[in-house]
Design a protein around this motif. Structure first.
Motif, mmCIF file in Angstrom:
data_model
loop_
_atom_site.group_PDB
_atom_site.id
_atom_site.type_symbol
_atom_site.label_atom_id
_atom_site.label_comp_id
_atom_site.label_asym_id
_atom_site.label_seq_id
_atom_site.Cartn_x
_atom_site.Cartn_y
_atom_site.Cartn_z
ATOM 1 N N GLN A 1 -52.732 62.249 -71.070
ATOM 2 C CA GLN A 1 -51.626 62.901 -72.070
ATOM 3 C C GLN A 1 -52.005 64.494 -72.357
ATOM 4 O O GLN A 1 -53.029 64.457 -72.529
ATOM 5 C CB GLN A 1 -51.565 61.947 -73.569
ATOM 6 N N GLU B 1 -33.872 60.302 -71.128
ATOM 7 C CA GLU B 1 -34.653 59.858 -71.958
ATOM 8 C C GLU B 1 -35.939 60.531 -72.465
ATOM 9 O O GLU B 1 -36.000 60.769 -73.856
ATOM 10 C CB GLU B 1 -35.305 58.403 -71.584
ATOM 11 N N ASN B 2 -36.549 61.191 -71.631
ATOM 12 C CA ASN B 2 -37.708 62.243 -72.043
ATOM 13 C C ASN B 2 -37.144 63.359 -72.825
ATOM 14 O O ASN B 2 -37.927 64.035 -73.909
ATOM 15 C CB ASN B 2 -38.558 62.723 -70.794
ATOM 16 N N GLU C 1 -35.975 62.229 -76.327
ATOM 17 C CA GLU C 1 -37.430 62.125 -77.227
ATOM 18 C C GLU C 1 -37.633 63.636 -77.706
ATOM 19 O O GLU C 1 -38.362 63.704 -78.932
ATOM 20 C CB GLU C 1 -38.346 61.485 -76.627
ATOM 21 N N ASN D 1 -46.421 61.811 -71.809
ATOM 22 C CA ASN D 1 -46.893 60.450 -71.535
ATOM 23 C C ASN D 1 -46.716 60.501 -70.163
ATOM 24 O O ASN D 1 -45.528 60.341 -69.540
ATOM 25 C CB ASN D 1 -46.709 59.500 -72.161
ATOM 26 N N TYR D 2 -47.761 60.922 -69.107
ATOM 27 C CA TYR D 2 -47.310 60.722 -67.732
ATOM 28 C C TYR D 2 -47.079 59.586 -67.111
ATOM 29 O O TYR D 2 -46.483 59.446 -66.173
ATOM 30 C CB TYR D 2 -48.466 61.522 -67.013
ATOM 31 N N VAL E 1 -40.665 66.873 -65.522
ATOM 32 C CA VAL E 1 -40.177 65.584 -64.866
ATOM 33 C C VAL E 1 -39.364 65.903 -63.774
ATOM 34 O O VAL E 1 -39.453 65.263 -62.620
ATOM 35 C CB VAL E 1 -39.045 64.846 -65.837
ATOM 36 N N GLU F 1 -44.597 57.970 -67.765
ATOM 37 C CA GLU F 1 -43.118 57.683 -67.666
ATOM 38 C C GLU F 1 -42.604 58.413 -66.255
ATOM 39 O O GLU F 1 -41.457 58.153 -66.007
ATOM 40 C CB GLU F 1 -42.439 58.418 -68.887
ATOM 41 N N GLU G 1 -44.022 56.470 -60.176
ATOM 42 C CA GLU G 1 -45.323 56.028 -59.599
ATOM 43 C C GLU G 1 -45.544 56.325 -58.108
ATOM 44 O O GLU G 1 -46.805 56.319 -57.723
ATOM 45 C CB GLU G 1 -45.459 54.587 -59.921
#
Length: 188
Positions: free
Chosen positions: A60, A112-113, A116, A143-144, A10, A146, A149
């Motif tokens: 993924q 958040e990532n 998890e 999961n990319y 991230v 997230e 963009e």
């Protein structure tokens, strides 16, 4: 360990997005981790991180990771991220980003990532500091979608360092790619 893995992915994306905002080679797209490995001369680091990536689907990846911490991962540790952009002639220095607090940096860019991932590692509550000892995660699906963009198109080399008192004590190397969304549509 899980935090470190997710943070690597991230944070690499976030740093590249922030740096690329002034360039005309930015736009919508998709991030992919092409590889994740130990850094060159890895034996020199006090902390050793072992991370494996497996491709699940186009969108993924699955990660397995193991780390043994001699001390709790807390606010005493800093972070530095050295990024280079692959161009003709090799990977040219692009940006260095750092924070005196690894935890502050992670919570700012990947909260958040990371939470998890910590849940998947059985860490309860899924928060820092991370206790000393062995931490393992198996089959963590990243999961990319997230990730941001918008970004600068291209392939980047990322060395993420954990520091203690200004000294590098651990390192992970990633190669990431940000592809133009239009190019992805044309492929599919």
């Amino acid at each position: 360990m899980i935090k470190f893995l997710v943070c690597c992915t991230v944070l690499a994306a976030v740093v590249i997005v922030v740096k690329g905002m002034g360039d005309n080679m930015i736009g919508p797209g998709r991030w992919y981790v092409l590889s994740i490995a130990q850094c060159d001369n890895n034996d020199q680091y006090e902390q050793q991180y072992f991370i494996q990536r497996k491709k699940l689907t186009r969108d993924q990846d699955c990660y397995n990771a193991n780390i043994t911490l001699k001390n709790p991962l807390d606010d005493n540790y800093a972070i530095r991220i050295d990024i280079c952009k692959f161009v003709d002639g090799g990977c040219k220095p692009y940006q260095v980003m750092s924070d005196e607090s690894f935890i502050h940096f992670v919570e700012k860019f990947a909260k958040e990532n990371v939470e998890e991932a910590l849940k998947m590692a059985g860490i309860d509550p899924p928060k820092f500091p991370l206790d000393a000892g062995n931490h393992t995660i198996s089959n963590y699906v990243f999961n990319y979608a997230e990730l941001p963009e918008q970004g600068m198109y291209g392939r980047f080399g990322v060395d993420l360092y954990i520091l203690d008192g200004g000294e590098d004590i651990g390192c992970v190397h990633l190669t990431v790619n940000f592809e133009n969304r239009d190019d992805l549509v044309n492929l599919g």
